[in-house]
Design a protein around this motif. Structure first.
Motif, PDB file in Angstrom:
ATOM      1  N   ASP A 117     -30.388 -34.828  24.015  1.00 41.93           N
ATOM      2  CA  ASP A 117     -29.870 -33.458  23.984  1.00 41.93           C
ATOM      3  C   ASP A 117     -30.160 -32.719  25.294  1.00 41.93           C
ATOM      4  O   ASP A 117     -29.411 -31.837  25.702  1.00 41.93           O
ATOM      5  CB  ASP A 117     -30.478 -32.694  22.803  1.00 41.93           C
ATOM      6  N   GLN A 118     -31.262 -33.128  25.947  1.00 43.88           N
ATOM      7  CA  GLN A 118     -31.649 -32.489  27.204  1.00 43.88           C
ATOM      8  C   GLN A 118     -30.510 -32.510  28.231  1.00 43.88           C
ATOM      9  O   GLN A 118     -30.308 -31.553  28.983  1.00 43.88           O
ATOM     10  CB  GLN A 118     -32.894 -33.212  27.766  1.00 43.88           C
ATOM     11  N   GLN A 119     -29.739 -33.593  28.223  1.00 44.03           N
ATOM     12  CA  GLN A 119     -28.626 -33.708  29.178  1.00 44.03           C
ATOM     13  C   GLN A 119     -27.621 -32.574  29.016  1.00 44.03           C
ATOM     14  O   GLN A 119     -27.092 -32.041  29.990  1.00 44.03           O
ATOM     15  CB  GLN A 119     -27.894 -35.035  28.975  1.00 44.03           C
ATOM     16  N   ASP A 162     -28.268 -29.605  27.723  1.00 43.38           N
ATOM     17  CA  ASP A 162     -28.896 -28.367  28.179  1.00 43.38           C
ATOM     18  C   ASP A 162     -28.804 -28.249  29.698  1.00 43.38           C
ATOM     19  O   ASP A 162     -28.499 -27.186  30.237  1.00 43.38           O
ATOM     20  CB  ASP A 162     -30.371 -28.326  27.746  1.00 43.38           C
ATOM     21  N   ASP A 163     -29.057 -29.357  30.373  1.00 39.77           N
ATOM     22  CA  ASP A 163     -29.016 -29.348  31.842  1.00 39.77           C
ATOM     23  C   ASP A 163     -27.610 -29.047  32.351  1.00 39.77           C
ATOM     24  O   ASP A 163     -27.433 -28.262  33.284  1.00 39.77           O
ATOM     25  CB  ASP A 163     -29.484 -30.699  32.403  1.00 39.77           C
ATOM     26  N   GLU A 194     -23.299 -26.506  24.021  1.00 42.78           N
ATOM     27  CA  GLU A 194     -24.754 -26.634  23.992  1.00 42.78           C
ATOM     28  C   GLU A 194     -25.270 -26.433  22.562  1.00 42.78           C
ATOM     29  O   GLU A 194     -26.154 -27.144  22.091  1.00 42.78           O
ATOM     30  CB  GLU A 194     -25.370 -25.609  24.955  1.00 42.78           C
ATOM     31  N   ASP A 218     -27.335 -28.885  20.058  1.00 45.11           N
ATOM     32  CA  ASP A 218     -28.541 -28.515  19.313  1.00 45.11           C
ATOM     33  C   ASP A 218     -28.415 -28.888  17.839  1.00 45.11           C
ATOM     34  O   ASP A 218     -29.360 -29.382  17.226  1.00 45.11           O
ATOM     35  CB  ASP A 218     -28.782 -27.005  19.417  1.00 45.11           C
ATOM     36  N   LYS A 254     -28.671 -32.554  17.392  1.00 43.87           N
ATOM     37  CA  LYS A 254     -30.082 -32.933  17.533  1.00 43.87           C
ATOM     38  C   LYS A 254     -30.847 -32.621  16.250  1.00 43.87           C
ATOM     39  O   LYS A 254     -31.652 -33.414  15.761  1.00 43.87           O
ATOM     40  CB  LYS A 254     -30.679 -32.158  18.707  1.00 43.87           C
TER      41      LYS A 254
END
Lengths: 238, 270
Positions: free
Chosen positions: A53-55, A57-58, A95, A99, A102
């Motif tokens: 999920d970080q990808q 967000d970035d 995004e 979330d 995730k």
């Protein structure tokens, strides 16, 4: 549409749009993984989904920064300004979708550890998930092709997910009433269903944004809505 | 009848927007010798609003602007056809007093062009030749009011005898605006009034334009689209001697109807 006199301006706008599409592809993959993980009880996949999920967000941050910079340095007008603004809006919807995917994976990890999931329930969720995925795919195509009709179709067909959510909701209530030991799992599954329903809502948000991007006008009229769970109560035994 | 229906029927029908046009241009064609610069331009300017004329160089926007107070008369071989009315009066009819017209329709140019005279005389010149002041006290009053309206009074009140040319560029331009409003015009034409000024002086002029709108009808030619967007309520886009599109500034810059306008404002003109 012809290019700008300043070539780098066109390139920056294009890059913005490419990044949004890329983010869309990632969100799609995340949702697919989350649904696959819960239907196949695949813990490794659920773990990966949480980590990836970080990808998203970035990428959202990158798109936001690029769009703000473009507005500050190029002072885009009309269609170009809408490109920049809608990139920010769509990125934020994507995004959120990330979330929610995730969160589905996190919950499935808990469910796998502690409970046996009845097949019928998971089937319902899987069908809902596929519908949401279909909506997301379609709206991302609408964005890539700048296609208002396609966006309209997404906007009009969110009702189906809502209705499916209603039936999953009722089914879960029945399980919980029959056997209080199921409450823990059913609550998690309820949230999973709710998350998928929310993803459908984000897809319709994106549909509205795409329509605005292309036409410059807001969609008008009442969108068909089918989520009736907010007004559903549990019948008490008398 | 239900309450909702009752409310609905009592609501008066929406009135069409009351629009008062200060200047009307009908089928305006302008020729410089054999070369036609404007082709059947139909453009109306609303009273007490700022209308900006935008478009690429040579599109005819300055030509149209100069038609409004007959500044084109001084150009050899320039011929104007069609009809331009200010307050319903055809300004190209024979026997019209051009000097009087230019008092009613003032102009501010690209480069500040104060007279090589004192600050005071720069302002007093117009009212004097038009006989608008009966005595020196009244003239003093006109000078002060004009400078105040132009936002320059506080900066120059102690040196009214100094030459106008000694002021900074931005101050000179505000002096020229003060000079234009000293004869109490109804319309002010501005031909790229900020293109020779720095951003701070530009912002002051823009602020001034916004204030002047209360009393005057303003038509401004500008190459800065951001400026047009900032200061005007209406915008007309000129291209190759024709008006492509005219409308509310907010519409022109967000959702123009014509592809040429879109190309121009988004920087796509090849």
């Amino acid at each position: 549409m012809t290019d700008h006199i300043v070539t780098s301006f066109s390139e920056e706008l294009e890059q913005l749009s490419i990044n949004v599409s890329k983010m869309g592809g990632l969100a799609e993959a995340q949702l697919q993984s989350a649904i696959d993980a819960i239907t196949r009880r695949d813990m490794a996949l659920a773990d990966r989904t949480v980590a990836q999920d970080q990808q998203l967000d970035d990428l959202e941050l990158l798109i936001e920064e690029n769009a703000v910079e473009l507005i500050a340095l190029r002072q885009p007008m009309a269609l170009d300004l809408r490109e920049a603004m809608t990139a920010i809006k769509i990125a934020s919807d994507l995004e959120r979708i990330g979330d929610l995917a995730k969160n589905i994976s996190k919950r499935s990890l808990v469910i796998f550890q502690d409970y046996e999931t009845p097949n019928r329930l998971v089937q319902g969720l899987s069908r809902m998930g596929k519908l949401a995925l279909g909506q997301l795919k379609l709206v991302l195509d609408a964005y890539t092709n700048r296609d208002v009709d396609m966006a309209n179709r997404v906007w009009m067909s969110d009702e189906e997910i809502d209705e499916m959510y209603n039936s999953v909701f009722r089914e879960l209530l029945t399980y919980m009433m029959e056997d209080p030991r199921m409450i823990g799992m059913c609550t998690h599954l309820l949230f999973v269903a709710k998350n998928i329903e929310r993803i459908g809502d984000h897809a319709t948000n994106i549909a509205e944004t795409v329509s605005y991007l292309v036409t410059g006008d807001r969609m008008v009229g009442e969108r068909p809505k089918g989520d009736k769970t907010s007004t559903t109560s549990v019948p008490t035994a008398t | 009848m239900s309450v909702a229906e009752a409310i609905k029927t009592e609501t008066p029908a929406e009135k069409p927007e009351q629009v008062s046009h200060k200047i009307t241009g009908k089928d305006v064609c302008v020729y410089y010798g054999d070369k036609q610069a404007l082709f059947d331009v139909n453009l109306d300017v609303r009273e007490k609003q700022v209308t900006s004329l935008i478009g690429p160089s040579g599109c005819g926007k300055s030509t149209f602007l100069r038609c409004i107070n007959r500044m084109n008369d001084v150009i050899d071989g320039c011929r104007v056809e069609g009809e331009i009315k200010v307050d319903g009066t055809d300004i190209y009819r024979s026997g019209l007093d051009v000097v009087e017209l230019r008092a009613r329709v003032g102009m501010v140019f690209q480069k500040p062009n104060p007279f090589p005279k004192s600050i005071y005389d720069n302002i007093a010149y117009g009212p004097r030749i038009h006989g608008q002041a009966s005595d020196s006290a009244e003239l003093d009053q006109i000078v002060e009011t004009s400078l105040r309206r132009a936002g320059l009074w506080e900066e120059v009140k102690d040196r009214l005898d100094n030459p106008g040319t000694g002021l900074s560029g931005g101050q000179q331009q505000r002096l020229c605006i003060a000079r234009a409003i000293a004869v109490n015009p109804e319309v002010i034409l501005m031909d790229e009034p900020c293109s020779a000024l720095d951003p701070i002086a530009t912002a002051r002029i823009e602020e001034l334009i916004d204030e002047l709108r209360e009393k005057f009808t303003i038509v401004i030619v500008t190459h800065s689209m951001q400026q047009a967007a900032r200061v005007s309520q209406r915008t007309a886009f000129f291209h190759m001697g024709v008006v492509v599109e005219e409308g509310a500034t907010s519409d022109i810059f967000t959702k123009p109807q014509d592809g040429r306008t879109l190309d121009y404002i988004t920087g796509r003109f090849g």
